[in-house]
Scaffold this motif. Sequence first.
Motif, mmCIF file in Angstrom:
data_model
loop_
_atom_site.group_PDB
_atom_site.id
_atom_site.type_symbol
_atom_site.label_atom_id
_atom_site.label_comp_id
_atom_site.label_asym_id
_atom_site.label_seq_id
_atom_site.Cartn_x
_atom_site.Cartn_y
_atom_site.Cartn_z
ATOM 1 N N UNK A 3 0.871 -1.161 0.000
ATOM 2 C CA UNK A 3 0.000 0.000 0.000
ATOM 3 C C UNK A 3 0.906 1.208 0.000
ATOM 4 N N UNK A 4 0.800 2.023 -1.010
ATOM 5 C CA UNK A 4 1.646 3.193 -1.122
ATOM 6 C C UNK A 4 0.834 4.425 -0.756
ATOM 7 N N UNK A 5 1.340 5.199 0.181
ATOM 8 C CA UNK A 5 0.705 6.454 0.537
ATOM 9 C C UNK A 5 1.405 7.519 -0.282
ATOM 10 N N UNK A 6 0.636 8.281 -1.048
ATOM 11 C CA UNK A 6 1.243 9.222 -1.976
ATOM 12 C C UNK A 6 0.637 10.613 -1.810
ATOM 13 N N UNK A 7 1.450 11.599 -2.080
ATOM 14 C CA UNK A 7 1.015 12.983 -2.131
ATOM 15 C C UNK A 7 0.569 13.252 -3.553
ATOM 16 N N UNK A 8 -0.652 13.742 -3.715
ATOM 17 C CA UNK A 8 -1.185 13.971 -5.047
ATOM 18 C C UNK A 8 -1.177 15.457 -5.373
ATOM 19 N N UNK A 14 2.641 14.007 -11.349
ATOM 20 C CA UNK A 14 3.494 14.552 -10.294
ATOM 21 C C UNK A 14 3.213 13.940 -8.927
ATOM 22 N N UNK A 15 2.499 12.815 -8.869
ATOM 23 C CA UNK A 15 2.267 12.131 -7.595
ATOM 24 C C UNK A 15 3.608 11.750 -6.995
ATOM 25 N N UNK A 41 -4.377 -0.799 -7.780
ATOM 26 C CA UNK A 41 -4.171 0.401 -8.592
ATOM 27 C C UNK A 41 -5.207 1.494 -8.345
ATOM 28 N N UNK A 42 -6.213 1.258 -7.526
ATOM 29 C CA UNK A 42 -7.171 2.310 -7.188
ATOM 30 C C UNK A 42 -6.476 3.355 -6.326
ATOM 31 N N UNK A 43 -6.867 4.602 -6.492
ATOM 32 C CA UNK A 43 -6.329 5.700 -5.698
ATOM 33 C C UNK A 43 -7.477 6.279 -4.882
ATOM 34 N N UNK A 44 -7.305 6.308 -3.557
ATOM 35 C CA UNK A 44 -8.346 6.741 -2.638
ATOM 36 C C UNK A 44 -7.782 7.824 -1.730
ATOM 37 N N UNK A 45 -8.535 8.891 -1.522
ATOM 38 C CA UNK A 45 -8.067 9.951 -0.625
ATOM 39 C C UNK A 45 -8.096 9.471 0.822
ATOM 40 N N UNK A 46 -7.046 9.811 1.554
ATOM 41 C CA UNK A 46 -6.974 9.554 2.985
ATOM 42 C C UNK A 46 -7.084 10.886 3.708
ATOM 43 N N UNK A 47 -8.065 11.003 4.553
ATOM 44 C CA UNK A 47 -8.211 12.234 5.322
ATOM 45 C C UNK A 47 -7.460 12.108 6.639
ATOM 46 N N UNK A 115 -2.715 4.296 -2.646
ATOM 47 C CA UNK A 115 -2.814 3.486 -3.856
ATOM 48 C C UNK A 115 -2.440 2.062 -3.508
ATOM 49 N N UNK A 116 -3.366 1.147 -3.727
ATOM 50 C CA UNK A 116 -3.083 -0.258 -3.518
ATOM 51 C C UNK A 116 -2.352 -0.815 -4.732
#
Length: 118
Positions: A3-8, A14-15, A41-47, A115-116
């Motif tokens: 599980x990759x935590x990314x800055x979007x 530019x992620x 490969x889904x990208x989900x916002x983490x609050x 992103x999984x």
Amino acid sequence: MSLLIKLYECPRSSIKPVASIEQCNALLNWFDNHLLELHSEAIVELTEQTLLKLLSDLYRLSANNCEQVFPTIPNFVHGASEYDEAYWQKVAQLRVKLKQLLDSFDFNQHQLFLQGSW
């Protein structure tokens, strides 16, 4: 599985990765049950609230409640499903990573996405 935590940032090209968590099927299960079912490969916002809830669950975790609070996915091919030493090491690592992320990430200025990948 990771599980990759990314800055979007726009554009999507530019992620920027800010953290990576690998082989933790209990974490995938937690997101499936508290956020939404993740797909590769889904990208989900983490609050910030989601991460605070996760960190709270990790801190209240014990040998007596781990199967209810932070359960693994039985027979899942990515990550162990036993509640053994490796499970507790992963929990300790997650606590540290989440605390660091919450202390350093500016949720007012940026969005954080998960992103999984499996």
